[in-house]
Design an enzyme around this catalytic site. Structure first.
Site, PDB file in Angstrom:
ATOM      1  N   SER A  89       0.823  -1.204   0.000  1.00 54.11           N
ATOM      2  CA  SER A  89       0.000   0.000   0.000  1.00 54.11           C
ATOM      3  C   SER A  89       0.852   1.247   0.000  1.00 54.11           C
ATOM      4  O   SER A  89       1.951   1.263   0.546  1.00 54.11           O
ATOM      5  CB  SER A  89      -0.908   0.032   1.224  1.00 54.11           C
ATOM      6  OG  SER A  89      -1.656   1.245   1.215  1.00 54.11           O
ATOM      7  N   LYS A 142      -4.372  -6.830   3.309  1.00 54.56           N
ATOM      8  CA  LYS A 142      -4.394  -5.693   2.382  1.00 54.56           C
ATOM      9  C   LYS A 142      -5.819  -5.386   1.943  1.00 54.56           C
ATOM     10  O   LYS A 142      -6.219  -4.225   1.814  1.00 54.56           O
ATOM     11  CB  LYS A 142      -3.510  -5.961   1.157  1.00 54.56           C
ATOM     12  CG  LYS A 142      -3.594  -4.870   0.073  1.00 54.56           C
ATOM     13  CD  LYS A 142      -3.026  -3.556   0.562  1.00 54.56           C
ATOM     14  CE  LYS A 142      -3.430  -2.297  -0.172  1.00 54.56           C
ATOM     15  NZ  LYS A 142      -3.657  -2.234  -1.559  1.00 54.56           N
ATOM     16  N   HIS A 144      -7.468  -3.594   4.675  1.00 55.26           N
ATOM     17  CA  HIS A 144      -6.901  -2.236   4.633  1.00 55.26           C
ATOM     18  C   HIS A 144      -7.691  -1.381   3.641  1.00 55.26           C
ATOM     19  O   HIS A 144      -8.080  -0.252   3.926  1.00 55.26           O
ATOM     20  CB  HIS A 144      -5.422  -2.296   4.228  1.00 55.26           C
ATOM     21  CG  HIS A 144      -4.840  -0.974   3.818  1.00 55.26           C
ATOM     22  ND1 HIS A 144      -5.096  -0.394   2.583  1.00 55.26           N
ATOM     23  CD2 HIS A 144      -4.029  -0.104   4.465  1.00 55.26           C
ATOM     24  CE1 HIS A 144      -4.470   0.763   2.499  1.00 55.26           C
ATOM     25  NE2 HIS A 144      -3.814   0.964   3.630  1.00 55.26           N
ATOM     26  N   ASN A 145      -7.951  -1.926   2.475  1.00 57.69           N
ATOM     27  CA  ASN A 145      -8.680  -1.157   1.464  1.00 57.69           C
ATOM     28  C   ASN A 145     -10.130  -0.923   1.874  1.00 57.69           C
ATOM     29  O   ASN A 145     -10.679   0.142   1.588  1.00 57.69           O
ATOM     30  CB  ASN A 145      -8.607  -1.860   0.108  1.00 57.69           C
ATOM     31  CG  ASN A 145      -7.291  -1.598  -0.595  1.00 57.69           C
ATOM     32  OD1 ASN A 145      -6.269  -1.383   0.061  1.00 57.69           O
ATOM     33  ND2 ASN A 145      -7.293  -1.618  -1.907  1.00 57.69           N
ATOM     34  N   GLU A 159      -9.954   1.844   4.079  1.00 58.09           N
ATOM     35  CA  GLU A 159      -9.674   3.017   3.227  1.00 58.09           C
ATOM     36  C   GLU A 159     -10.984   3.563   2.631  1.00 58.09           C
ATOM     37  O   GLU A 159     -11.215   4.780   2.631  1.00 58.09           O
ATOM     38  CB  GLU A 159      -8.698   2.581   2.118  1.00 58.09           C
ATOM     39  CG  GLU A 159      -8.404   3.598   1.041  1.00 58.09           C
ATOM     40  CD  GLU A 159      -7.476   3.005  -0.054  1.00 58.09           C
ATOM     41  OE1 GLU A 159      -6.409   2.461   0.295  1.00 58.09           O
ATOM     42  OE2 GLU A 159      -7.831   3.080  -1.250  1.00 58.09           O
TER      43      GLU A 159
HETATM   44  C1  6PG Z   1      -3.212   1.418  -1.610  1.00 53.22           C
HETATM   45  C2  6PG Z   1      -4.528   1.516  -2.339  1.00 53.22           C
HETATM   46  C3  6PG Z   1      -4.486   0.907  -3.699  1.00 53.22           C
HETATM   47  C4  6PG Z   1      -5.841   0.892  -4.386  1.00 53.22           C
HETATM   48  C5  6PG Z   1      -6.311   2.233  -4.811  1.00 53.22           C
HETATM   49  C6  6PG Z   1      -7.527   2.234  -5.692  1.00 53.22           C
HETATM   50  O1  6PG Z   1      -3.258   0.881  -0.519  1.00 53.22           O
HETATM   51  O2  6PG Z   1      -2.182   1.885  -2.105  1.00 53.22           O
HETATM   52  O3  6PG Z   1      -5.485   0.845  -1.591  1.00 53.22           O
HETATM   53  O4  6PG Z   1      -4.033  -0.397  -3.542  1.00 53.22           O
HETATM   54  O5  6PG Z   1      -5.764   0.110  -5.513  1.00 53.22           O
HETATM   55  O6  6PG Z   1      -6.561   3.006  -3.698  1.00 53.22           O
HETATM   56  O7  6PG Z   1      -8.608   1.547  -5.151  1.00 53.22           O
HETATM   57  P1  6PG Z   1     -10.069   1.766  -5.758  1.00 53.22           P
HETATM   58  O8  6PG Z   1      -9.930   1.947  -7.225  1.00 53.22           O
HETATM   59  O9  6PG Z   1     -10.839   0.512  -5.448  1.00 53.22           O
HETATM   60  O10 6PG Z   1     -10.609   2.975  -5.093  1.00 53.22           O
END
Ligand code: 6PG
Length: 476
Positions: free
Chosen positions: A128, A182, A185-186, A189
């Protein structure tokens, strides 16, 4: 071969990871399906370290010292399988393939098992931090065997972000554990971003403020408990003016949020595991809702002009209420995310250290935030914490935030401003703290229409009421 590690797949993430490795003193074999990218990388950045450019997969593999460690950074799904298929016949027992893409953890489990049969290590690794992170220090979440980590650990820990002298990398657990973490984590996010977006929307409506004014609010928030990368870049984005129109940038961007799928995976997995990650789910659905332009347009037309005008009574109180609602809802999102990791760890036997996970999210990654130190502390103090909500700092913060949180959600409902993540996080909190839930009625209904039985508060066992007859109770 003399290269200590190789990177195949030199789109921006792979390229930056390769540069990061080389800058940290490693000799890096580089490969890409179309060799122009490989040449381009070496032409532009060859002076940053020792690269070994290769054109064929066979040359790439031959350039590596043994046991070989190959990082692949290609698209998830079919392209990943295609590269693995190409690599496997060229590798020897004990070699390591590291998948640094955003693969689904179930695919990673499948691949790990398949490669184990060839005596190869397959290491699904969450990375990430976007492009900048890959180059300057990402947060790295490797799964796979403990044995593979003995080779990879020192390398990854060197190129990862560092916080208080600790690398933002640790072995998460076997097979798909890294990609699972991960994925969550997303999910967090997504929730973090949705909460920030709701806070912005509320402030804008309630205060009738400009994006530039709100940029200042977020900048101030970033010096307190909310300090985080996402709050920091929110100030950036809100403060930005569109060059072609002179309007606030945020006003010229189409309001339909896209996604590549990791948030959806998180919600799907949580449904499978039976873990209520309601805030993350609302955040994911909010993105899809925003994309349904036809439904939005039809509904907007049908109900135009029905929203009451909104003026907050006291501006400073309102801003502080929104800040506290944001912080409390954010705590809920993390509580849910860590519950999800715990459940995944149990289900798949990964033995994931929750405090350790918080530790490596303190830097490098998109959700990096000051308060991850507190999460680390909470799980280090009590590894069996039932929920983050009851750890002392979090409980105190939520308690202090509750009145404002309620006011914000109530006022938003009155004013007709959608707050799916704020509202569902508050409901989640209220449901967990309730003495009794109406789940008892659900059980009664299930028993009534389907003889599904219920348990009682006063006796062990399962019971059924003869609803169609004289309503007497039998033990099931
Ligand atoms: C990271 C992000 C990355 C992710 C983008 C786009 O941790 O660096 O999570 O891995 O791919 O943020 O995600 P979306 O297109 O689903 O918003």
């Amino acid at each position: 071969g003399q290269a200590q590690i190789g990177v195949t797949g030199l789109a921006v993430m792979g390229r930056n990871l390769a540069r990061n490795l080389a800058r940290n003193g490693l000799t890096v074999a580089v490969h890409n399906r179309s060799p122009e990218r490989t040449r381009g990388l070496v032409a532009e950045h060859g002076d940053e370290g020792r690269f070994v450019p290769t054109e064929s997969m066979a040359d790439f593999v031959a350039a590596l010292e043994r046991p070989r460690a190959v990082i692949m950074m290609v698209k998830a799904g079919g392209p990943t399988d295609a590269v693995i298929d190409e690599l496997v016949p060229l590798l020897d027992a004990g070699d390591i393939i590291v998948d640094c893409g955003n693969a689904h953890f179930a695919d990673t489990r499948r691949r790990e098992e398949a490669l184990r049969r060839h005596d190869l290590h397959f290491v699904g690794t969450g990375v990430s931090g976007g492009e900048e992170g890959a180059l300057w220090g990402p947060s790295i979440m490797p799964g796979g065997s403990a044995e593979s980590y003995r080779k990879l650990g020192p390398i990854f820990e060197r190129i990862a972000a560092q916080v208080d002298g600790e690398p933002c990398c640790r072995h998460i657990g076997p097979d798909g554990a890294g990609h699972f973490v991960k994925m969550v984590h997303n999910g967090i996010e997504y929730a973090d971003m949705q909460l920030i977006a709701e806070a912005y929307d509320l402030l804008r409506a309630g205060l009738d403020a400009t994006p530039a004014e709100l940029a200042e609010t977020f900048r101030q928030w970033n010096s307190g408990e909310l300090e985080s990368f996402l709050i920091e870049i929110t100030a950036d984005v809100l403060g930005h003016t569109d060059a072609s129109t002179g309007q606030a940038f945020v006003d010229v961007v189409l309001d339909q949020a896209e996604q590549k799928g990791t948030g959806r995976w998180t919600v799907q997995s949580a449904l499978d595991l039976g873990i209520p990650i309601t805030g993350i789910a609302e955040a994911t659905f909010a993105r899809s809702l925003s994309g349904h332009a036809d439904q939005r347009e039809a509904t907007r037309r049908a109900f135009a002009g029905t929203g009451p005008a909104w003026q907050v009574a006291d501006r400073d109180t309102f801003v502080e209420d929104v800040r506290r609602a944001l912080l409390a809802s954010k705590i809920v999102a993390y509580a849910q995310g860590f519950d999800h990791i715990r459940a995944g760890s149990q289900e798949y036997d990964w033995n994931i250290d929750l405090g350790g996970t918080a530790t490596i999210w303190r830097g490098g990654c998109i959700i990096r935030a000051r308060f991850l130190d507190r999460i680390r502390q909470a799980y280090d103090d009590h590894p069996d914490l039932p929920t983050l909500l009851v750890a002392p700092w979090f409980a105190d913060t939520v308690r202090a935030g509750v009145p404002g949180w309620r006011r914000v959600v109530a006022e938003a409902a009155q004013a007709g401003v959608p707050t799916p993540a704020f509202a569902s996080s508050l409901s989640y909190f209220d449901a967990l703290r309730a003495n009794r839930l109406p789940a008892a009625l659900i059980q009664g209904l299930r028993d009534n229409f389907g003889a599904h039985t219920y348990r009682r508060v006063d006796r062990d066992g399962s019971f059924h009421t003869i609803w169609a007859g004289d309503h007497h109770e039998v033990e099931a």
